[in-house]
Design an enzyme around this catalytic site. Structure first.
Site, PDB file in Angstrom:
ATOM      1  N   GLU A  24       0.843  -1.205   0.000  1.00 47.93           N
ATOM      2  CA  GLU A  24       0.000   0.000   0.000  1.00 47.93           C
ATOM      3  C   GLU A  24       0.872   1.246   0.000  1.00 47.93           C
ATOM      4  O   GLU A  24       1.859   1.321   0.741  1.00 47.93           O
ATOM      5  CB  GLU A  24      -0.908  -0.036   1.234  1.00 47.93           C
ATOM      6  CG  GLU A  24      -2.270   0.529   0.998  1.00 47.93           C
ATOM      7  CD  GLU A  24      -3.098  -0.299   0.015  1.00 47.93           C
ATOM      8  OE1 GLU A  24      -3.059   0.014  -1.193  1.00 47.93           O
ATOM      9  OE2 GLU A  24      -3.792  -1.231   0.454  1.00 47.93           O
ATOM     10  N   HIS A  25       0.486   2.185  -0.836  1.00 51.06           N
ATOM     11  CA  HIS A  25       1.217   3.446  -0.996  1.00 51.06           C
ATOM     12  C   HIS A  25       2.651   3.208  -1.453  1.00 51.06           C
ATOM     13  O   HIS A  25       3.564   3.926  -1.054  1.00 51.06           O
ATOM     14  CB  HIS A  25       1.186   4.267   0.299  1.00 51.06           C
ATOM     15  CG  HIS A  25      -0.177   4.838   0.576  1.00 51.06           C
ATOM     16  ND1 HIS A  25      -0.671   5.950  -0.079  1.00 51.06           N
ATOM     17  CD2 HIS A  25      -1.169   4.420   1.400  1.00 51.06           C
ATOM     18  CE1 HIS A  25      -1.898   6.212   0.367  1.00 51.06           C
ATOM     19  NE2 HIS A  25      -2.237   5.289   1.247  1.00 51.06           N
ATOM     20  N   ASP A  27       2.958   2.180  -4.961  1.00 50.48           N
ATOM     21  CA  ASP A  27       2.967   2.204  -6.446  1.00 50.48           C
ATOM     22  C   ASP A  27       3.472   3.532  -6.990  1.00 50.48           C
ATOM     23  O   ASP A  27       3.895   3.597  -8.129  1.00 50.48           O
ATOM     24  CB  ASP A  27       1.601   1.807  -7.043  1.00 50.48           C
ATOM     25  CG  ASP A  27       0.471   2.784  -6.736  1.00 50.48           C
ATOM     26  OD1 ASP A  27       0.607   3.619  -5.808  1.00 50.48           O
ATOM     27  OD2 ASP A  27      -0.564   2.696  -7.431  1.00 50.48           O
ATOM     28  N   GLY A 118     -16.087   5.426  -3.293  1.00 57.50           N
ATOM     29  CA  GLY A 118     -15.332   6.031  -2.192  1.00 57.50           C
ATOM     30  C   GLY A 118     -14.979   5.057  -1.087  1.00 57.50           C
ATOM     31  O   GLY A 118     -14.716   5.450   0.047  1.00 57.50           O
ATOM     32  N   GLY A 120     -12.503   2.666  -1.433  1.00 51.87           N
ATOM     33  CA  GLY A 120     -11.149   2.140  -1.590  1.00 51.87           C
ATOM     34  C   GLY A 120     -11.091   0.887  -2.443  1.00 51.87           C
ATOM     35  O   GLY A 120     -10.131   0.132  -2.390  1.00 51.87           O
ATOM     36  N   GLU A 156      -6.895   9.975 -15.224  1.00 49.08           N
ATOM     37  CA  GLU A 156      -7.144  10.286 -13.813  1.00 49.08           C
ATOM     38  C   GLU A 156      -6.188  11.377 -13.318  1.00 49.08           C
ATOM     39  O   GLU A 156      -6.591  12.302 -12.627  1.00 49.08           O
ATOM     40  CB  GLU A 156      -6.996   9.002 -12.979  1.00 49.08           C
ATOM     41  CG  GLU A 156      -7.171   9.220 -11.504  1.00 49.08           C
ATOM     42  CD  GLU A 156      -8.372   8.521 -10.893  1.00 49.08           C
ATOM     43  OE1 GLU A 156      -8.946   7.629 -11.556  1.00 49.08           O
ATOM     44  OE2 GLU A 156      -8.715   8.863  -9.756  1.00 49.08           O
ATOM     45  N   ASP A 168      -4.404   0.534  -9.530  1.00 51.13           N
ATOM     46  CA  ASP A 168      -5.841   0.264  -9.626  1.00 51.13           C
ATOM     47  C   ASP A 168      -6.252  -0.051 -11.062  1.00 51.13           C
ATOM     48  O   ASP A 168      -6.957  -1.028 -11.327  1.00 51.13           O
ATOM     49  CB  ASP A 168      -6.640   1.464  -9.103  1.00 51.13           C
ATOM     50  CG  ASP A 168      -6.233   1.853  -7.688  1.00 51.13           C
ATOM     51  OD1 ASP A 168      -5.555   1.059  -7.020  1.00 51.13           O
ATOM     52  OD2 ASP A 168      -6.584   2.963  -7.258  1.00 51.13           O
ATOM     53  N   TYR A 217      -3.388  12.197   0.506  1.00 50.68           N
ATOM     54  CA  TYR A 217      -2.669  11.375  -0.475  1.00 50.68           C
ATOM     55  C   TYR A 217      -1.548  12.198  -1.106  1.00 50.68           C
ATOM     56  O   TYR A 217      -0.394  11.762  -1.172  1.00 50.68           O
ATOM     57  CB  TYR A 217      -3.670  10.891  -1.539  1.00 50.68           C
ATOM     58  CG  TYR A 217      -3.130   9.876  -2.509  1.00 50.68           C
ATOM     59  CD1 TYR A 217      -3.184   8.520  -2.225  1.00 50.68           C
ATOM     60  CD2 TYR A 217      -2.578  10.261  -3.725  1.00 50.68           C
ATOM     61  CE1 TYR A 217      -2.709   7.571  -3.120  1.00 50.68           C
ATOM     62  CE2 TYR A 217      -2.095   9.334  -4.632  1.00 50.68           C
ATOM     63  CZ  TYR A 217      -2.166   7.985  -4.328  1.00 50.68           C
ATOM     64  OH  TYR A 217      -1.685   7.063  -5.224  1.00 50.68           O
TER      65      TYR A 217
HETATM   66  C1  GLA Z   1      -5.144   4.643  -4.315  1.00 56.64           C
HETATM   67  C2  GLA Z   1      -4.365   4.970  -5.585  1.00 56.64           C
HETATM   68  C3  GLA Z   1      -3.368   3.857  -5.907  1.00 56.64           C
HETATM   69  C4  GLA Z   1      -2.492   3.548  -4.689  1.00 56.64           C
HETATM   70  C5  GLA Z   1      -3.338   3.352  -3.436  1.00 56.64           C
HETATM   71  C6  GLA Z   1      -2.512   3.206  -2.196  1.00 56.64           C
HETATM   72  O1  GLA Z   1      -5.929   3.511  -4.518  1.00 56.64           O
HETATM   73  O2  GLA Z   1      -5.253   5.120  -6.682  1.00 56.64           O
HETATM   74  O3  GLA Z   1      -2.587   4.218  -7.031  1.00 56.64           O
HETATM   75  O4  GLA Z   1      -1.524   4.539  -4.500  1.00 56.64           O
HETATM   76  O5  GLA Z   1      -4.236   4.416  -3.237  1.00 56.64           O
HETATM   77  O6  GLA Z   1      -1.767   2.039  -2.245  1.00 56.64           O
END
Ligand code: GLA
Length: 383
Positions: A24-25, A27, A118, A120, A156, A168, A217
């Protein structure tokens, strides 16, 4: 089979949301991630047109819009009113396609989605991918699946204005049933890794919607860039936090100010955790994978600081229920869902207890559902 109300449609596109199992976080730090596409999808029926107008019906919102492919920059419809927020995704895909020199044509489309918004689970990436796959089929784009995902990311980032990474859109395009996707966001190489036998994925939606998610973010992204830049001044070859192994990070962490140092620690350790987790999956070891999920959650909570009390509560309850191998928040955080890896035999009791205990602890009613790792976007020709 669910039929969308567009009898003249000749194409039907299905694009899934995703759940991230680990990584997570990372990419946007050139790291490796482990998402899976899920069996919650956007469905889009298309009747290709001749001209430059795109007429869309968003069934779930009971709204429609018509915009022109010749007038994308202004983000307005054909009556010059601002596009509704949901229409920025298809318009953004068309804008991105034109930017990279791919043709687009007008069409009539009707779409619906059962991916909660929204939460996740990448409802917006799935919308982008559905429209991109639709135009790809209509206009015979010869680009590979990762390029398709990058086109959606471009939409995006630059049209919708959210600075997300590639995970994603990648997962929605490339999902493989029963598998997680080990995806290297630097080399763009990937492989499917099977989920452990006899386990199920359970998603628990805290029903707390993400607030301030975009500003937080962007703040974390900026902190990661600062960390990579400062470490790179000292350590040749460091271009992103991906290039800093945890031991090297520990030696040089004092170069960074707080909270940048703590955030960066999450990133370097999380990338190493994904490597270990992929090996656990390859060995079919749910216990070891689940442990890493729990560690990942603790790191998001304590180091990266993107959890909220409701998500921590969901994870804590889950971790103590029979049959639960691991649980963690999934996606960007600040609300949304947890993902749980659960023994198939215990899954019904697990879901029930989690719902009851969460309500008791927080007063919120969680939405809890079983989800299947599923195939990526697909296009059916109807006639
Ligand atoms: C969101 C972003 C992804 C990624 C996640 C965290 O989903 O769209 O690109 O950074 O947060 O892992």
């Amino acid at each position: 089979m669910f039929t969308l109300p567009l009898p003249s449609a000749t194409l039907k596109v299905t694009a899934p949301g995703r759940v991230n199992l680990l990584g997570e976080h990372v990419d946007y730090n050139d790291g490796v991630v482990l998402p899976a596409a899920i069996d919650r999808t956007v469905k889009l029926a298309i009747e290709p047109g001749q001209g430059n107008e795109v007429h869309l019906v968003a069934l779930d919102l009971n709204q429609e819009v018509t915009f022109s492919l010749l007038d994308l920059e202004k983000k307005v419809d054909v009556t010059n009113s601002p596009l509704p927020a949901w229409a920025l995704y298809p318009a953004g895909v068309a804008w991105a396609a034109k930017k990279v020199g791919l043709p687009v044509i007008g069409f009539r489309g009707v779409f619906t989605s059962d991916i909660p918004i929204g939460a996740g689970l990448s409802s917006s990436a799935a919308v982008e991918v559905a429209f991109a796959a639709g135009w790809q089929a209509m206009c015979a784009w010869s680009i590979d699946p990762v390029q398709l995902a990058r086109l959606c990311q471009l939409a995006e980032n630059q049209y919708v204005g959210v600075n997300c990474g590639l995970m994603d859109q990648f997962a929605s395009v490339n999902g493989v049933a029963g598998h997680a996707l080990y995806f290297d966001t630097r080399s763009l190489a990937w492989r499917a890794v099977p989920l452990p036998p006899h386990t199920a994925l359970v998603i628990a939606d805290s029903t707390v919607r993400r607030s301030l998610a975009d500003s937080n973010y962007n703040d974390r992204r900026a902190a990661c860039e600062e960390a990579a830049r400062l470490l790179g001044e000292k350590l040749p070859g460091v271009k992103a936090l991906r290039d800093v192994p945890p031991e090297t990070f520990r030696e040089h962490a004092s170069l960074l100010r707080e909270p940048v140092r703590t955030y960066a620690q999450h990133v370097v350790e999380e990338i190493a955790r994904v490597e270990r987790a992929a090996r656990c999956l390859e060995q079919g070891d749910a216990v070891c994978f689940g442990q890493l999920m729990l560690e990942g959650h603790a790191s998001l909570r304590d180091l990266y600081q993107v959890s909220i009390p409701e998500l921590d509560t969901l994870v804590e309850i889950a971790a103590n229920l029979p049959g639960c191998y691991g649980a963690r928040l999934t996606g960007a955080g600040f609300g949304g869902c947890t993902v749980n890896l659960v023994d198939e035999d215990e899954v019904d009791d697990f879901m029930e207890s989690l719902a009851v205990d969460y309500q008791e602890a927080t007063g919120h009613q969680a939405e809890i559902y079983l989800c299947r790792a599923s195939q990526g976007a697909r296009v059916e020709r109807l006639k």
